[in-house]
Design a protein around this motif. Structure first.
Motif, PDB file in Angstrom:
ATOM      1  N   GLY A  82       0.822  -1.215   0.000  1.00  0.00           N
ATOM      2  CA  GLY A  82       0.000   0.000   0.000  1.00  0.00           C
ATOM      3  C   GLY A  82       0.848   1.254   0.000  1.00  0.00           C
ATOM      4  O   GLY A  82       0.322   2.362   0.105  1.00  0.00           O
TER       5      GLY A  82
ATOM      6  N   GLY B 150      -2.565  -0.297  -7.671  1.00  0.00           N
ATOM      7  CA  GLY B 150      -2.422   0.771  -6.683  1.00  0.00           C
ATOM      8  C   GLY B 150      -1.131   0.705  -5.903  1.00  0.00           C
ATOM      9  O   GLY B 150      -0.261  -0.100  -6.229  1.00  0.00           O
ATOM     10  N   PRO B 151      -0.968   1.510  -4.879  1.00  0.00           N
ATOM     11  CA  PRO B 151      -1.963   2.452  -4.373  1.00  0.00           C
ATOM     12  C   PRO B 151      -2.226   3.564  -5.392  1.00  0.00           C
ATOM     13  O   PRO B 151      -1.270   4.069  -5.981  1.00  0.00           O
ATOM     14  CB  PRO B 151      -1.300   3.021  -3.117  1.00  0.00           C
ATOM     15  N   GLY B 152      -3.485   3.895  -5.570  1.00  0.00           N
ATOM     16  CA  GLY B 152      -3.850   4.840  -6.631  1.00  0.00           C
ATOM     17  C   GLY B 152      -3.526   4.206  -7.969  1.00  0.00           C
ATOM     18  O   GLY B 152      -4.061   3.155  -8.304  1.00  0.00           O
TER      19      GLY B 152
ATOM     20  N   GLU C 223      -0.159   3.790  -8.876  1.00  0.00           N
ATOM     21  CA  GLU C 223       1.300   3.668  -8.741  1.00  0.00           C
ATOM     22  C   GLU C 223       1.903   2.435  -9.415  1.00  0.00           C
ATOM     23  O   GLU C 223       3.060   2.463  -9.806  1.00  0.00           O
ATOM     24  CB  GLU C 223       1.694   3.671  -7.262  1.00  0.00           C
TER      25      GLU C 223
ATOM     26  N   LEU D  72      -4.709   0.101   2.937  1.00  0.00           N
ATOM     27  CA  LEU D  72      -4.700  -0.164   1.495  1.00  0.00           C
ATOM     28  C   LEU D  72      -4.539  -1.641   1.166  1.00  0.00           C
ATOM     29  O   LEU D  72      -4.775  -2.057   0.039  1.00  0.00           O
ATOM     30  CB  LEU D  72      -3.591   0.660   0.826  1.00  0.00           C
TER      31      LEU D  72
ATOM     32  N   LYS E  34      -9.743   5.703  -6.829  1.00  0.00           N
ATOM     33  CA  LYS E  34      -8.298   5.396  -6.862  1.00  0.00           C
ATOM     34  C   LYS E  34      -7.482   6.672  -6.700  1.00  0.00           C
ATOM     35  O   LYS E  34      -6.441   6.674  -6.050  1.00  0.00           O
ATOM     36  CB  LYS E  34      -7.935   4.709  -8.183  1.00  0.00           C
ATOM     37  N   LEU E  35      -7.961   7.726  -7.318  1.00  0.00           N
ATOM     38  CA  LEU E  35      -7.263   9.010  -7.191  1.00  0.00           C
ATOM     39  C   LEU E  35      -7.243   9.432  -5.725  1.00  0.00           C
ATOM     40  O   LEU E  35      -6.233   9.944  -5.223  1.00  0.00           O
ATOM     41  CB  LEU E  35      -7.970  10.076  -8.041  1.00  0.00           C
TER      42      LEU E  35
ATOM     43  N   GLN F  26      -7.337   7.438  -3.162  1.00  0.00           N
ATOM     44  CA  GLN F  26      -6.369   6.594  -2.456  1.00  0.00           C
ATOM     45  C   GLN F  26      -4.973   7.185  -2.605  1.00  0.00           C
ATOM     46  O   GLN F  26      -4.209   7.280  -1.648  1.00  0.00           O
ATOM     47  CB  GLN F  26      -6.356   5.179  -3.054  1.00  0.00           C
ATOM     48  N   GLU F  27      -4.679   7.585  -3.839  1.00  0.00           N
ATOM     49  CA  GLU F  27      -3.350   8.141  -4.118  1.00  0.00           C
ATOM     50  C   GLU F  27      -3.135   9.452  -3.366  1.00  0.00           C
ATOM     51  O   GLU F  27      -2.035   9.725  -2.888  1.00  0.00           O
ATOM     52  CB  GLU F  27      -3.195   8.347  -5.629  1.00  0.00           C
TER      53      GLU F  27
END
Lengths: 310, 450
Positions: free
Chosen positions: A168, A256-258, A260, B266, B418-419, B421-422
């Motif tokens: 994460g 993810g995360p996001g 990445e 996460l 997701k954005l 989360q980032e």
């Protein structure tokens, strides 16, 4: 039919035009089933994909609209695609280097080891037998922040402050995927390098040893150069599999995360299926296809040249 | 003679190829489970009972929540026992993918379920994948929502409010004696819990849908409760994600996640959150009423409470409006009269008082039917029911559950979560991230118009 018989048949065929035609018709008959299946399941869908990459198809409706180069223009402008491309390249370069270095080291080790040779070969090869999905689940469990063995070990040895959510964290998620993939893949390439090592005449090392060359010098000037053929195969294979990496990412991080750890293959799936943009996803697949083709051609040309020089 | 031999060889080859392809075809047909239209062998053999047609259909639903999955699986089993001539093939799979990804993948491989739990109704209706709900079933439901003037779903339940599920012991240990009346009081509670040595909140951020619980809590408080048409205004570009209300919502979200959420959020799945709570690893979970069963199953003696988090002014806003979601009949299945009849039979069975009350009790749902359904509710569920009936509580919807002019691009929800989360993982600047959200929203609107 033995090789000699085939050769004889071919010679007769050349001499006799009628036989030649017969031989050709037989050859066509043998090729036909594979050709039909390959055309139906590979060529036709690929050609269809080229068309779809110029459409805005959502993947579920009947409405397929031609939009020209709009998808490709978006690929050039999208920061998400650029990020995925960067991740793909980072992952590919890291995997090609690390997998091959680890594989050569393992191959040299199992080649030199005196006892339990077969056991070590099996142990190092075993991870290769796992599917990417199973491997992903195993490593996701090992690296889980709260329940994972890795963090619990760190905690047990007094390094609790080093505990991180490995999958994460934007800093470590990519590294975790790369290292776990090396763990899975190195054994496969080890077998290829091992075959290469066993093809090196023992006299060369003996002669070098008599001349006073140590282990490292023997490896650098004899073993490594003579592994060039194996290296061409392993580098190309590891590069292609790295460019196509999907399962581990899907299971371990979901990109993810996001965003990445999103790679080109993963983004193709996400936009094509999850985001209802099949046309855009197909355009990305075309870009990946061209990228793999280009990199493979360059790599093969470079490594073949090296083989000749060696 | 030679020609004859060649012909025989060619025929053999073609036969082999045909056999291979035919085998593929047979396999595909069995996977699709079309209605067979054959008499039940037992009935036919007996000769004294009327012939009953054997019918089979496939079913697919979101199975991320174990209680819901079990409740539907039980209903399917009971239906097949009551109707031996009908086979229901359950295609649902628990995966890490979002439900839309799964559904789209099923469609791509030609396995779109005949009866499907539909959440993105407008998208699939526009694509011609689902048909209107048969008119004779409409009588079952209280004002089912319409898309383009038509009812497409048999609503499985009314949207239930989400809120904080908390450990009473953890609250007592931290000296918390009163529930919060404003969002600031809620933050003070988080601080007290943290000081007491327990992780205040567990979040199942590995599952993208779980992210929606928190993100929508803040969006509803600052955006949708005040302007239910915000999505259509965003599509028309008269409002922006960089507007102060949205930035405030996402700033609150970021602050909460940075300070009070378990560090492993996460890589924590939604189905792990109940165990965090009952094992005392965390004091609270923000989720819906369906979690009550999971928590009780994990530890029947675990003492927990439920409440909705108030906003800064002390108002309570929750998810609670009806939205077009529920069982839908696929367009493909609707072409087969026997299959359609069997699916209608299943829907009626599902909403029959006895069966429906069991389903609702398992997931702590609120009935969508005209017929009054009762089941024994827990103390926590009563709080949720009170929220729904309280006229002072604003009912709203999650960002992706609006429809008509307020429908967002279907691909935007997951991208946005997701954005977000980032944003937390990389400690990003909220305004910068909201600019990215604006760009992506506009791109997706444009892409969908092409």
């Amino acid at each position: 039919m033995s090789a000699n018989l085939v050769k004889a048949e071919q010679t007769l065929a050349v001499a006799n035009p009628k036989r030649k035609r017969k031989w050709q018709s037989y050859a066509l008959l043998f090729i036909l089933p594979s050709f039909l299946i390959y055309t139906l399941f590979v060529i036709v869908p690929t050609a269809g994909s080229i068309y779809l990459s110029f459409t805005s198809w959502d993947g579920i409706s009947e409405d397929i609209r031609y939009i020209g180069f709009a998808n490709f223009v978006e690929i050039l402008q999208s920061t998400r695609v650029h990020n995925a491309l960067k991740n793909t390249l980072v992952m590919t370069i890291s995997l090609v280097v690390l997998e091959n270095v680890a594989a050569i080291l393992l191959a040299v080790l199992v080649d030199k080891v005196r006892w339990f040779k077969n056991l070590f070969r099996s142990v190092f090869y075993f991870p290769t037998l796992l599917s990417g999905v199973v491997m992903g689940f195993v490593w996701a469990m090992i690296l889980n922040y709260n329940f994972g063995v890795f963090n619990q070990m760190l905690d047990a040895v007094g390094l609790g402050s080093w505990m991180v959510d490995w999958l994460g964290s934007p800093k470590y998620a990519m590294l975790a995927i790369i290292l776990s993939t090396v763990w899975k893949g190195a054994g496969y390439y080890m077998i290829i390098y091992l075959a290469g090592l066993q093809g090196i005449p023992a006299e060369l090392n003996e002669a070098a040893s008599i001349d006073g060359a140590g282990g490292w010098k023997q490896f650098r000037h004899i073993t490594f150069p003579l592994l060039a053929g194996s290296m061409t195969v392993c580098m190309v294979l590891s590069m292609i599999s790295a460019l196509k990496i999907f399962d581990q990412i899907a299971v371990m991080t979901d990109g993810g995360p996001g965003f990445e750890t999103e790679t080109l293959t993963y983004i193709i799936y996400k936009v094509g299926f999850g985001e209802l943009r099949q046309g855009f996803g197909t355009a990305l697949a075309m870009v990946l296809f061209l990228l793999i083709l280009l990199v493979t051609l360059i790599q093969v040309k470079f490594l073949r040249k090296r083989e000749v020089q060696m | 003679m030679r020609q004859k031999q060649t012909l025989i060889r060619l025929s053999a080859l073609l036969l082999a190829a045909t056999t291979v392809l035919a085998a593929c075809g047979n396999n595909n047909n069995s996977a699709n489970n079309t209605s067979e239209g054959t008499a039940a062998p037992d009935a036919a053999a007996a000769g004294n009972t009327p012939e009953v047609k054997k019918v089979s259909f496939t079913i697919g639903y979101a199975s991320g929540d174990p209680a819901t999955k079990q409740a539907i699986a039980d209903t399917v089993k009971a239906f097949m026992e009551a109707n031996p001539n009908i086979t229901v093939k359950d295609l649902s799979e628990t995966s890490s993918s979002a439900y839309l990804d799964w559904l789209k993948t099923k469609d791509a491989v030609g396995e779109f379920p005949d009866l499907v739990e539909m959440r993105d109704t407008q998208v699939f209706a526009d694509a011609g994948k689902i048909v209107e709900l048969p008119s004779d079933l409409l009588e079952l439901f209280k004002d089912p929502p319409q898309v383009d003037g038509k009812v497409w779903n048999a609503p499985m339940q009314v949207n239930v409010p989400q809120g904080i599920i908390y450990s009473k012991k953890a609250y007592a240990d931290a000296g918390i004696t009163e529930l919060p009346k404003t969002y600031d009081e809620f933050l003070q509670i988080q601080e007290k819990l943290k000081t007491s040595g327990i992780t205040p909140l567990v979040v199942g951020g590995k599952d993208i849908f779980h992210m929606g619980f928190w993100i929508n809590k803040f969006l509803i408080d600052d955006v949708y409760s005040k302007d239910p048409d915000w999505n259509s205004k965003r599509t028309a570009k008269t409002v922006s994600f960089t507007d102060p209300n949205v930035v405030q919502a996402m700033t609150d979200y970021k602050e909460l996640f940075t300070k009070y959420v378990d560090k492993g959020w996460l890589s924590t799945a939604d189905n792990q959150t109940a165990s965090f709570l009952v094992s005392g690893k965390a004091a609270q979970l923000y989720s819906g009423t369906w979690m009550f069963s999971q928590i009780k199953e994990a530890d029947p003696s675990f003492d927990f409470g439920f409440y909705a988090i108030p906003d800064r002014e002390g108002k309570v806003n929750v998810v609670g409006l009806a939205s077009p979601a529920g069982w839908s009949l696929s367009a493909e299945a609707a072409k087969d009269a026997d299959k359609t009849a069997a699916i209608e039979q299943f829907i009626r069975f599902f909403f029959q008082k006895d069966n429906y009350s069991k389903y609702l009790a398992s997931i702590n749902g609120i009935p969508s039917t005209k017929e009054e359904i009762t089941y024994e509710t827990s103390e926590q569920m009563q709080v949720a029911l009170d929220l729904i009936t309280d006229p002072n509580v604003t009912k709203s919807l999650a960002i992706n559950n609006w429809w008509g002019d307020n429908l967002i691009p279907p691909q935007f929800r997951n991208w946005y979560y997701k954005l977000m989360q980032e944003l937390v993982a990389k400690d990003g600047d909220v305004t910068d991230y909201m600019k990215q959200a604006d760009n992506e929203y506009d791109n997706q609107v444009k892409a969908n118009q092409m």
